[in-house]
Every structure is written in structure tokens, then in C-alpha cells.
Enzyme design. Sequence first.
Site, PDB file in Angstrom:
ATOM      1  N   ASP A 149      55.048  37.488  33.685  1.00  0.00           N
ATOM      2  CA  ASP A 149      54.937  36.387  34.832  1.00  0.00           C
ATOM      3  C   ASP A 149      55.914  35.197  34.403  1.00  0.00           C
ATOM      4  OD1 ASP A 149      54.286  34.641  36.786  1.00  0.00           O
ATOM      5  OD2 ASP A 149      52.097  35.821  36.820  1.00  0.00           O
ATOM      6  N   HIS A 191      54.791  38.197  40.228  1.00  0.00           N
ATOM      7  CA  HIS A 191      53.833  37.062  40.495  1.00  0.00           C
ATOM      8  C   HIS A 191      53.221  37.174  41.931  1.00  0.00           C
ATOM      9  CE1 HIS A 191      51.818  33.453  39.514  1.00  0.00           C
ATOM     10  NE2 HIS A 191      52.026  32.920  40.731  1.00  0.00           N
ATOM     11  N   SER A 232      47.384  32.665  41.744  1.00  0.00           N
ATOM     12  CA  SER A 232      48.064  31.899  40.922  1.00  0.00           C
ATOM     13  C   SER A 232      47.273  30.540  40.482  1.00  0.00           C
ATOM     14  CB  SER A 232      49.378  31.515  41.622  1.00  0.00           C
ATOM     15  OG  SER A 232      50.382  30.540  41.041  1.00  0.00           O
TER      16      SER A 232
END
Length: 436
Positions: free
Chosen positions: A386, A414, A144
Site C-alpha cells: 500500500d 488502497h 484509510s
Amino acid sequence: MAVHRQPGTVLTDHTFAVPLDHDAPGGERIEIYAREVVAAGREDDELPWLLYLQGGPGGRSPRPLGRDGWLRRALDDYRVLLLDQRGTGRSTPASRQTLPERGDAAAQARYLSHFRADSIVRDCEVIRRELLGEEERWSVLGQSFGGFCAITYLSCAPQGLREVLITGGLPGLRSCAEDVYRAAFPRIERKNLGHYDRYPGDVDGVRDIVRHLHDTDVLLPGGGRLTPEAFQSLGIMLGSGNGSHTLHYLVEDAFVPGISRPELSDSFLSEVQGHLSFAGNPLYAVLHESIYGQLSVSPGATDWAAERVRQEFPQFNADRALAGEEPVLLTGETIHPWMFATDPALAPLRETAELLAQREQWTDLYDPAQLARNEVPVAAAIYHDDMYVDTADSIATARAVRGLRTWVTDEYEHDGLRVSGGQVLDRLVRMVRGEL
């Protein structure tokens, strides 16, 4: 250095002193903590290093419980370094309790302006040289926001990198904060509609909760206010693999009988507080929009971009939904100024956050020219639709980084790295090595 043993692993603590401002190396220094993890019995082996960059911003590194999760796969090949990025975990902390030591809100904002990806990467380079030596390279795994940091790393210090693995973290190189949220709200709406298709009864359940919050002043156990907007922000759960199910169980247990009418249960409020409080990661809220600031893209302030862009999507207005028959839509990974009034962990940082929101001319984080001539092997998992990172941005960035290989999948959300038992990491490792 403290050394601990857990099932199948050996853990070693490391602390490093780095400049607060890397452009002023003779000035103030802060501490960065990192935990080395190696498979038991391989402590003395010559293993390549894998640096893990956590999502966020403002998230501390994972706390391992033996050889669990993706570490199970990583420790087959690597000596892993779990970094507490500046301001998080056991690194020099930055929170409502510590930031007042910096001075007033302006001083706090100046201090936190050094907590973005560019500073994190320069911390990593100090640590790499100290642990490995000037010439040795290491691998990086970015999840991320950690992937955003990895792209910054490829932009400004590729000489330190052996290979890069990214999961759910390819940023838009030329996307400003408004672009990010303008693309995000339609994705968030799709996740909401998917949830309500899965659990149709939650349409009325959520409406009942939001109507109650509209009519009643509700306090959470920690003293924060649970407003309709705060409850809507629980939609951030919908971006993880089990988030929809977790949200459903929360909604179905919301009310208990009261003296004169149903009221929200203590157990519900306690669980909601656990999801909403920023006590454990205040920098996530304070710095969130600044991670998109780049002088060459948008020289102006981010200025609460999510709050402004939300007004372009009236379907997220709870009052409008309650006045009609529409479902109440929950929001997602968006930070709003009201959070600094309702959350006790953020309230003392309200003026600091405002100054950061109004700060202009953030330095660039990515170098498209350097990325176009990249020579470091890179593999990235892109999660289809996502909720947190725009797929179109990710694919465009993948094309802009020379040699980057992608795996686009809808098998995971995610949090695929965390929940896949090492399968996501294994695929990326094999991709970056040319085995797939």
C-alpha cells in the site's frame, strides 16, 4: 429531518451538537452532520447500524447515488451512517473562508487541535448514544484514516463497538511522523518505477513537463502556481487502482503547439488543478502530519516531517533528475510547506499550518494495553505494498490487537473498498463473523 429517496435506498439527514472540546462539555458546541442510508422497503426493520469513517483526514463522507459501490453489500445487513467528520462536508466547516471567524492564526490552530481522531471518536460516541441509546452497540467500517480512527475507538471507547471492519487503515501504534515518511518514500519510488515500466514513454513526457515548469512560470486556472514540486505531487495518484493509467493519459495530453514553442494546454492545466487543489479538503493538508503526533512516541513537533525526510532521498530531486538521465520521480501522500504558497485554498492558512506543525506534546491516540486485551471482533484488509499506509506497520498493529484477523491481498490497491463492488466489504463481514 429531511428524507430523500434514491434508486433502492432511503436517505435521512441527521445533525448532532457536540462539544468542540469534549473535556469541556459546557463550552462551545459544533455541529456534526451524518446521512443515514437504508435499503428501500427496510426503513422500519430492526437493522444493526454500521458507522462509516471516511479516509483523510479532512474528507467528507461519500455522497451515495442509490445502492452503489460497497453500499450495495452493506445494505444487505445494515443501516448505514455516513459521517461527515468534524470540519468536513455539512458539519460545521473549517476552511480559509470560515476559520478567520475564530480569530488570528494562533486561535485557529487551537481550534483545529480538537480535530484529530480522538475528538472524532468522542463525537461518534455522542451520536451513538443519541441514535441507539446508551447500551446499544454499533459496527464501524473505517477506510484509510477512518481505520486509524477505528483503532482509536478500540483504544478509548470499545464499549460502543459491536464489530470493526478496517480497509487499508491499520496505523503504526508507535510510529512518529518521521518513521511514516522514511518508510513511505521507498514505496513511492517503487510505484514510480512500476508506472514507468508500464508506460516507458512517460519518462520523457514527465521530464518535458517538469523542464517546462522549471523554465516557465505557469498559473493554474484558479490562480495557483504549477511548480515542478507541485507537479511531482501528482504521484499521489499512483496509490490507487487506476491511478497509473489516469496519470499516463494526463501526461500524454500535456502539450499543444504554441506561437513559438509548445505550451501546456488549458485542458491539461484544468485537470491538474482538479487533482492538486485542496479547496475541497483543506484539512487534509492542514492536519495531515498531526495525525501521527503522540506524546509517548515523540513529544516534539512534527515540524514538516515529510519535507525534512524528503531530503534523505535525493532521487526525488527534480533538478538532479533533469541534470542527468534519471527519470523524474513523483511524490505521494506528503504535505509540504510550499503547498501553502502555491494553492489559493491553503495560502490564508499558512501561518495556522505552521503553528500546528510546531505544536508539541500531542496526546496519545492509541492504547496498546487496551488493544492487547481487546474483545471486539475486528477484521482488516491490508493491501500489499500500500503506497499510503506501511504494510509492515499494519501487520505489527494487527498482531498487537487481540483477536484481529487480517486479509493481506495484492488484488486491490488502497481504494479496494470503493472499486471492488462490495467484494472487499463482503470478505471482511464474513471474516468478522467467523464464516471464513
